[in-house]
Design a protein around this motif. Structure first.
Motif, short mmCIF file in Angstrom:
data_model
loop_
_atom_site.label_atom_id
_atom_site.label_comp_id
_atom_site.label_asym_id
_atom_site.label_seq_id
_atom_site.Cartn_x
_atom_site.Cartn_y
_atom_site.Cartn_z
N VAL A 383 25.71 26.92 13.19
CA VAL A 383 24.74 27.64 13.79
C VAL A 383 24.55 28.89 12.97
CG1 VAL A 383 24.46 29.40 15.79
CG2 VAL A 383 25.25 27.06 16.15
N ILE A 384 23.15 28.91 12.71
CA ILE A 384 22.58 30.11 11.96
C ILE A 384 21.38 31.02 12.32
CG2 ILE A 384 23.31 29.04 9.85
CD1 ILE A 384 20.42 28.10 9.51
N ASP A 385 21.03 32.04 11.95
CA ASP A 385 19.82 32.61 12.42
C ASP A 385 18.76 31.70 11.99
OD1 ASP A 385 17.77 34.36 12.53
OD2 ASP A 385 19.06 35.91 11.98
N GLU A 386 17.75 31.54 13.14
CA GLU A 386 16.66 30.76 13.07
C GLU A 386 15.70 30.95 11.75
OE1 GLU A 386 14.28 31.35 16.30
OE2 GLU A 386 13.06 29.59 16.03
N LYS A 387 15.84 32.33 11.49
CA LYS A 387 14.78 32.60 10.52
C LYS A 387 15.07 32.02 9.12
CE LYS A 387 16.02 37.37 9.00
NZ LYS A 387 16.47 38.40 10.10
N TYR A 388 16.48 31.49 8.93
CA TYR A 388 16.82 30.75 7.68
C TYR A 388 17.01 29.10 7.90
CZ TYR A 388 18.53 35.36 6.75
OH TYR A 388 18.36 36.69 6.44
N LEU A 389 16.35 28.85 9.17
CA LEU A 389 16.36 27.23 9.11
C LEU A 389 15.60 26.36 8.08
CD1 LEU A 389 17.06 24.83 10.90
CD2 LEU A 389 14.87 25.07 12.25
N GLU A 390 14.62 26.49 7.84
CA GLU A 390 13.91 25.76 6.75
C GLU A 390 14.73 25.95 5.19
OE1 GLU A 390 12.29 27.65 8.89
OE2 GLU A 390 10.77 26.20 9.66
N LEU A 391 15.01 27.19 5.03
CA LEU A 391 15.71 27.37 3.80
C LEU A 391 17.13 26.60 3.79
CD1 LEU A 391 16.22 28.87 1.10
CD2 LEU A 391 17.04 30.83 2.37
N ALA A 392 17.99 26.58 4.88
CA ALA A 392 18.95 26.06 5.00
C ALA A 392 18.99 24.31 4.87
CB ALA A 392 19.62 26.24 6.38
N VAL A 393 17.94 23.81 5.44
CA VAL A 393 17.47 22.44 5.45
C VAL A 393 17.45 22.04 3.86
CG1 VAL A 393 16.29 20.68 6.14
CG2 VAL A 393 17.07 22.14 7.88
N ARG A 394 16.53 22.81 3.40
CA ARG A 394 16.08 22.45 1.88
C ARG A 394 17.52 22.46 1.03
NH1 ARG A 394 10.89 24.70 3.39
NH2 ARG A 394 11.68 26.74 2.59
N ALA A 395 18.04 23.84 1.29
CA ALA A 395 19.22 23.79 0.08
C ALA A 395 20.39 22.74 0.50
CB ALA A 395 20.06 25.19 0.55
N LEU A 396 20.67 22.17 1.71
CA LEU A 396 21.55 21.32 1.87
C LEU A 396 21.00 19.79 1.37
CD1 LEU A 396 22.62 22.15 5.35
CD2 LEU A 396 24.07 22.30 3.52
N HIS A 397 19.76 19.66 1.64
CA HIS A 397 18.91 18.35 1.05
C HIS A 397 19.35 18.13 -0.31
CE1 HIS A 397 15.94 15.41 0.98
NE2 HIS A 397 16.08 15.11 1.92
N ALA A 398 19.07 19.38 -1.22
CA ALA A 398 19.26 19.46 -2.42
C ALA A 398 20.74 19.20 -2.89
CB ALA A 398 18.74 20.51 -3.25
N ALA A 399 21.57 20.00 -2.21
CA ALA A 399 23.23 19.83 -2.68
C ALA A 399 23.59 18.75 -2.49
CB ALA A 399 23.90 20.92 -1.63
N PHE A 400 23.22 17.78 -1.27
CA PHE A 400 23.69 16.72 -1.11
C PHE A 400 22.77 15.24 -1.87
CE2 PHE A 400 26.09 18.96 1.78
CZ PHE A 400 27.42 18.42 1.55
N GLU A 401 21.72 15.93 -2.65
CA GLU A 401 21.05 15.18 -3.30
C GLU A 401 20.33 13.81 -2.65
OE1 GLU A 401 23.48 13.73 -6.80
OE2 GLU A 401 22.96 15.61 -7.86
#
Ligand code: ASP
Ligand code: MG
Length: 405
Positions: A383-401
């Motif tokens: 669970v994170i602050d809603e305002k970082y949702l997009e950033l989190a999704v993109r960061a994880l997408h990249a981190a796990f290639e």
């Protein structure tokens, strides 16, 4: 030659032109010698339009009458599709849920399928016809029309495929498959060739809305091979399968996320037996479902208790908790409806340590604070602050290639 059940959603039959296109497509399968059963939804927007009509009469329409009415949307599209097939020299016959019959329990607007009689469909297939069936609807023991819940045509498709022991159930929709995550958030999201039922259930229940959840449960239970495809673009789509002992099974298949969450923390509650039930008991009695729960280890006899609920229940839960706070003597109640949940899903993580630390590292690198964590065999959610949702999704997408195969 195979027996194929195809399901076309509302946008795929949203106009007469589109219905004609669907007919072309069904005919091309038929011409290859396959036995075809086709389930259709109502035209896009039609179910909503009908519900609106009822709401103009009363805000709380009788559920039986509501089902009686909304089931008509599908009755229109089955007949139009049968006509379009016949026009092309392809024999076809349409059935409502009642005519099949698709037998359900009596839980109007969320009925469960109990039994499907395949005799009539089999006879028509044998006579060389394409069988077109209305999705979303059934009939109860008292001969009342029922519906299966919004998006229920998916479940009709899967249930017919199970009853007929079809070779495949193909769900045609406006996307060309299941993606690693929502392409509107991460344009580098990639279509998956396959995903397991288990993963799909997690993806679906966490907010990826390609299929009605119940249809995936049903397909898993009856081992129906399920494929999601684009109605009007050629491509292999995504196969949803049981088979997971694929050596190349990726660690992570996808990232699901939802904004549909709110969080409550009761600070300074007494650290003693029975506290959790004193807090969550009244919440449950108010029919509010709790998702994640975290309780800290106590210090000096008190502890903090945090949990999440669906955002739609935020106000109801808050009212309950204001009373609970007094009853249990908690120091403070903190309510937050600006959170989001992001989850990594993958059967591959079962046998790999280190997924969580890689996830946390990727979030830390973006300075995203994790408020809560929960894990299961094939999923890690934060669970994170809603305002970082997009950033989190993109960061994880990249981190796990996930953009790479
Ligand atoms: N027509 C129904 C709905 O809009 C069922 C479906 O489309 O699957 O929910
Ligand atoms: Mg749908």
């Amino acid at each position: 030659m195979a027996l194929i059940v195809q399901k076309y959603g509302g946008t795929s039959v949203g106009s007469v032109e589109r219905i004609e296109k669907v007919a072309e497509k069904v005919k091309s399968f038929r011409d290859q010698g396959h036995d075809m059963v086709v389930v259709v939804s109502a035209m896009t927007g039609e179910t909503n339009r009908l519900i609106d009509l009822a709401k103009q009469i009363t805000p709380d329409p009788d559920k039986r009458e509501l089902d009686q009415m909304v089931s008509t949307g599908e009755q229109v599209t089955i007949a139009l599709l049968a006509m379009a097939l016949q026009k092309r020299g392809c024999p076809a016959v349409s059935f409502t849920g009642f005519q099949v019959p698709v037998k359900t329990d009596s839980a109007h607007s969320k009925a469960r399928i109990l039994e499907i009689d395949d005799k009539r469909m089999r006879a028509e297939l044998k006579a060389g016809k394409v069988v077109v069936v209305a999705g979303f609807q059934g009939i109860d023991a008292g001969q009342n029309i029922t519906t299966l819940g919004r998006g229920g045509s998916d479940t009709t498709g899967v249930a017919l495929a199970a009853a007929l022991k079809a070779d495949e159930c193909q769900i045609y929709t406006d996307v060309d498959g299941v993606y690693t995550t929502d392409p509107r958030v991460e344009p580098r999201a990639r279509r998956l060739d396959r995903i397991t039922f288990e993963e799909m259930l997690e993806m679906a229940s966490l907010g990826s809305k390609v299929l009605q959840i119940r249809s995936v449960e049903f397909a898993g239970k009856y081992k129906v091979p399920l494929r999601v495809l684009h109605s009007f673009q050629d491509g292999p789509g995504t196969l949803i399968t049981l088979d997971e002992d694929n050596m190349e099974a990726p660690l992570i298949s996808g990232i699901a996320f939802t904004r549909d969450e709110a969080k409550f923390t009761l600070r300074g509650v007494q650290d003693k037996p029975g506290i959790a039930s004193l807090i969550l008991g009244p919440v449950g009695e108010a029919n509010v479902e709790v998702d994640m729960i975290v309780q800290n280890t106590g210090t000096d006899g008190t502890t903090d208790f945090t949990f999440t609920v669906a955002r739609g229940e935020f106000q109801k839960a808050q009212r309950v908790l204001e009373k609970v706070q007094k009853d249990v003597g908690a120091r403070e109640l903190i309510a937050d409806d600006h959170i989001a949940k992001v989850s990594l899903v993958g059967v591959g993580m079962r046998s790999h340590a280190g997924v969580a630390s890689r996830m946390f590292k990727a979030l830390a690198a973006e300075n995203i604070n994790i408020q809560m964590i929960s894990t299961s065999e094939i999923k890690i959610s934060v669970v994170i602050d809603e305002k970082y949702l997009e950033l989190a999704v993109r960061a994880l997408h990249a981190a796990f290639e996930l953009d790479k195969k």
